[in-house]
Scaffold this motif. Structure first.
Motif, PDB file in Angstrom:
ATOM      1  N   THR A 102       0.845  -1.193   0.000  1.00  0.00           N
ATOM      2  CA  THR A 102       0.000   0.000   0.000  1.00  0.00           C
ATOM      3  C   THR A 102       0.876   1.236   0.000  1.00  0.00           C
ATOM      4  O   THR A 102       2.094   1.162   0.212  1.00  0.00           O
ATOM      5  N   SER A 103       0.257   2.389  -0.240  1.00  0.00           N
ATOM      6  CA  SER A 103       0.933   3.677  -0.160  1.00  0.00           C
ATOM      7  C   SER A 103      -0.106   4.722   0.185  1.00  0.00           C
ATOM      8  O   SER A 103      -1.312   4.497  -0.013  1.00  0.00           O
ATOM      9  N   ASN A 104       0.333   5.834   0.713  1.00  0.00           N
ATOM     10  CA  ASN A 104      -0.581   6.917   1.099  1.00  0.00           C
ATOM     11  C   ASN A 104      -0.141   8.196   0.400  1.00  0.00           C
ATOM     12  O   ASN A 104       0.687   8.951   0.909  1.00  0.00           O
ATOM     13  N   ILE A 105      -0.685   8.408  -0.769  1.00  0.00           N
ATOM     14  CA  ILE A 105      -0.310   9.520  -1.636  1.00  0.00           C
ATOM     15  C   ILE A 105      -1.585  10.179  -2.154  1.00  0.00           C
ATOM     16  O   ILE A 105      -2.531   9.490  -2.555  1.00  0.00           O
ATOM     17  N   ALA A 106      -1.621  11.497  -2.152  1.00  0.00           N
ATOM     18  CA  ALA A 106      -2.767  12.198  -2.716  1.00  0.00           C
ATOM     19  C   ALA A 106      -2.905  11.842  -4.194  1.00  0.00           C
ATOM     20  O   ALA A 106      -1.910  11.741  -4.922  1.00  0.00           O
ATOM     21  N   ALA A 107      -4.132  11.642  -4.634  1.00  0.00           N
ATOM     22  CA  ALA A 107      -4.370  11.155  -5.994  1.00  0.00           C
ATOM     23  C   ALA A 107      -3.711  12.026  -7.049  1.00  0.00           C
ATOM     24  O   ALA A 107      -3.160  11.516  -8.035  1.00  0.00           O
ATOM     25  N   THR A 111       2.842   9.479  -9.243  1.00  0.00           N
ATOM     26  CA  THR A 111       3.595   9.332 -10.478  1.00  0.00           C
ATOM     27  C   THR A 111       3.141   8.035 -11.156  1.00  0.00           C
ATOM     28  O   THR A 111       2.531   7.165 -10.511  1.00  0.00           O
ATOM     29  N   ALA A 112       3.478   7.902 -12.417  1.00  0.00           N
ATOM     30  CA  ALA A 112       3.131   6.672 -13.122  1.00  0.00           C
ATOM     31  C   ALA A 112       3.783   5.471 -12.455  1.00  0.00           C
ATOM     32  O   ALA A 112       3.174   4.402 -12.334  1.00  0.00           O
ATOM     33  N   GLY A 113       5.018   5.653 -11.995  1.00  0.00           N
ATOM     34  CA  GLY A 113       5.729   4.565 -11.336  1.00  0.00           C
ATOM     35  C   GLY A 113       5.090   4.156 -10.031  1.00  0.00           C
ATOM     36  O   GLY A 113       4.989   2.959  -9.722  1.00  0.00           O
ATOM     37  N   GLN A 114       4.653   5.126  -9.228  1.00  0.00           N
ATOM     38  CA  GLN A 114       4.022   4.821  -7.938  1.00  0.00           C
ATOM     39  C   GLN A 114       2.699   4.090  -8.136  1.00  0.00           C
ATOM     40  O   GLN A 114       2.376   3.160  -7.401  1.00  0.00           O
ATOM     41  N   TRP A 115       1.942   4.517  -9.126  1.00  0.00           N
ATOM     42  CA  TRP A 115       0.675   3.831  -9.439  1.00  0.00           C
ATOM     43  C   TRP A 115       0.949   2.405  -9.908  1.00  0.00           C
ATOM     44  O   TRP A 115       0.318   1.455  -9.461  1.00  0.00           O
ATOM     45  N   HIS A 116       1.908   2.272 -10.797  1.00  0.00           N
ATOM     46  CA  HIS A 116       2.238   0.968 -11.361  1.00  0.00           C
ATOM     47  C   HIS A 116       2.727   0.001 -10.288  1.00  0.00           C
ATOM     48  O   HIS A 116       2.398  -1.195 -10.327  1.00  0.00           O
ATOM     49  N   VAL A 156     -14.348   4.036   1.104  1.00  0.00           N
ATOM     50  CA  VAL A 156     -13.241   4.984   0.978  1.00  0.00           C
ATOM     51  C   VAL A 156     -12.678   5.239   2.372  1.00  0.00           C
ATOM     52  O   VAL A 156     -13.355   5.793   3.237  1.00  0.00           O
ATOM     53  N   ASN A 157     -11.436   4.801   2.582  1.00  0.00           N
ATOM     54  CA  ASN A 157     -10.816   4.975   3.892  1.00  0.00           C
ATOM     55  C   ASN A 157     -10.491   6.438   4.154  1.00  0.00           C
ATOM     56  O   ASN A 157     -10.130   7.179   3.253  1.00  0.00           O
ATOM     57  N   VAL A 158     -10.622   6.836   5.405  1.00  0.00           N
ATOM     58  CA  VAL A 158     -10.180   8.163   5.845  1.00  0.00           C
ATOM     59  C   VAL A 158      -9.445   7.989   7.170  1.00  0.00           C
ATOM     60  O   VAL A 158      -9.711   7.036   7.905  1.00  0.00           O
ATOM     61  N   PRO A 159      -8.523   8.878   7.513  1.00  0.00           N
ATOM     62  CA  PRO A 159      -8.119  10.083   6.789  1.00  0.00           C
ATOM     63  C   PRO A 159      -7.040   9.837   5.727  1.00  0.00           C
ATOM     64  O   PRO A 159      -6.661  10.751   5.010  1.00  0.00           O
ATOM     65  N   GLN A 160      -6.539   8.613   5.614  1.00  0.00           N
ATOM     66  CA  GLN A 160      -5.465   8.341   4.663  1.00  0.00           C
ATOM     67  C   GLN A 160      -5.963   8.436   3.225  1.00  0.00           C
ATOM     68  O   GLN A 160      -7.131   8.195   2.939  1.00  0.00           O
ATOM     69  N   LYS A 161      -5.063   8.770   2.334  1.00  0.00           N
ATOM     70  CA  LYS A 161      -5.371   8.854   0.907  1.00  0.00           C
ATOM     71  C   LYS A 161      -4.676   7.687   0.217  1.00  0.00           C
ATOM     72  O   LYS A 161      -3.458   7.633   0.168  1.00  0.00           O
ATOM     73  N   GLN A 162      -5.446   6.775  -0.342  1.00  0.00           N
ATOM     74  CA  GLN A 162      -4.859   5.541  -0.879  1.00  0.00           C
ATOM     75  C   GLN A 162      -5.672   5.019  -2.060  1.00  0.00           C
ATOM     76  O   GLN A 162      -6.053   3.860  -2.113  1.00  0.00           O
ATOM     77  N   VAL A 163      -5.901   5.880  -3.010  1.00  0.00           N
ATOM     78  CA  VAL A 163      -6.758   5.516  -4.133  1.00  0.00           C
ATOM     79  C   VAL A 163      -6.208   4.317  -4.902  1.00  0.00           C
ATOM     80  O   VAL A 163      -6.981   3.461  -5.366  1.00  0.00           O
TER      81      VAL A 163
END
Length: 257
Positions: A102-107, A111-116, A156-163
């Motif tokens: 997992t990762s916690n990054i605002a949507a 980056t393409a790499g982080q999504w991949h 949708v989890n909160v408060p973390q951002k993990q789309v």
């Protein structure tokens, strides 16, 4: 045979996995470790303790267990590992597709790499693992796939951002449903969707996030990973012989309010 029917046996015998060969990806820690203890076979990528874990499981439970290294995001690599396991053990009955990150990054900041990176392990790796096992199951005429999904597949989890994580797990649940129909002639396919489980994957999060989560969970606590073992054994055993395409949510009531 469509959803092969086991003999009618004593209920405790229906849960018996004696003689079964199982693979658990990500089986050296967290949820996977507890499933490994319950079912007894591990495939690993980055863990430095997997071989010791396999040895301990074997000794403690008087079973044959081994650790195999594979990159689940590499189709050829995971195919080779699963074929090797089936060869070494003479067959394959169960695969628990458990590897995940997992990762916690605002949507807007991905980056393409982080999504991949997330999709490579959580979705691509899940499919490649199930696919490799299913090829063996089709040859044998029987088998069992269990995906570790998440309640994040449906909320949708909160408060973390993990789309990325949430999207990958939603895809796993839908993929499992599709595979359960497509593969019904030779294997069952089900999901287990845990809520908040007290594993090291959550250790990086700040305390205020934890307090927020506790306030949203009716049980007011996280689960220990061992509290999931019964569900995995149920899915792996003849006790669930007519169940396929299901998503079992285990979350202390988190998804209900």
């Amino acid at each position: 045979m469509v959803l092969a029917k086991p003999e009618n046996k004593h209920v405790l015998k229906a849960f018996d996995l004696s003689g079964k060969v199982a693979i658990i990806t990500g089986g050296a820690r967290g949820i996977g470790l507890e499933v490994s203890k319950a079912l007894a076979e591990a495939v690993y990528n980055s863990s430095k303790t997997a071989e010791a874990v396999a040895e301990e499981i074997a000794v403690t439970n008087h079973v044959k267990a081994a650790a195999y290294k594979a990159d689940v995001g590499n189709q050829e690599d995971v195919e080779k590992a699963i074929r090797q396991i089936a060869s070494d053990f003479g067959k394959l009955d169960i695969v628990v597709v458990n590897s995940g990150i997992t990762s916690n990054i605002a949507a807007e900041d991905y980056t393409a790499g982080q999504w991949h990176d997330i999709m490579k392990v959580n979705l691509d790796g899940a499919f490649y693992t199930a696919q490799a096992a299913a090829r063996i199951f089709k040859e044998q005429g029987h088998g069992n796939v269990i995906f570790t999904a998440s309640v994040s597949a449906t909320l949708v989890n909160v408060p973390q951002k993990q789309v990325a994580y949430n999207a990958s797990k939603a895809a796993v649940v839908q993929m499992a449903k599709c595979l359960s129909v497509e593969w019904v002639d030779f294997c069952r396919v089900n999901c287990i969707s845990p809520g908040f489980i007290a594993t090291e994957i959550l250790d990086i999060h700040p305390q205020e996030w934890r307090e927020k989560w506790y306030s949203m969970i009716p049980a007011r606590r996280m689960a220990d990973a061992y509290e999931l073992k019964g569900a995995y054994v149920f899915c792996a055993s003849d006790a669930s012989s007519y169940m396929t395409g299901a998503d079992i949510v285990i979350d202390g009531g988190y998804t209900l309010p």
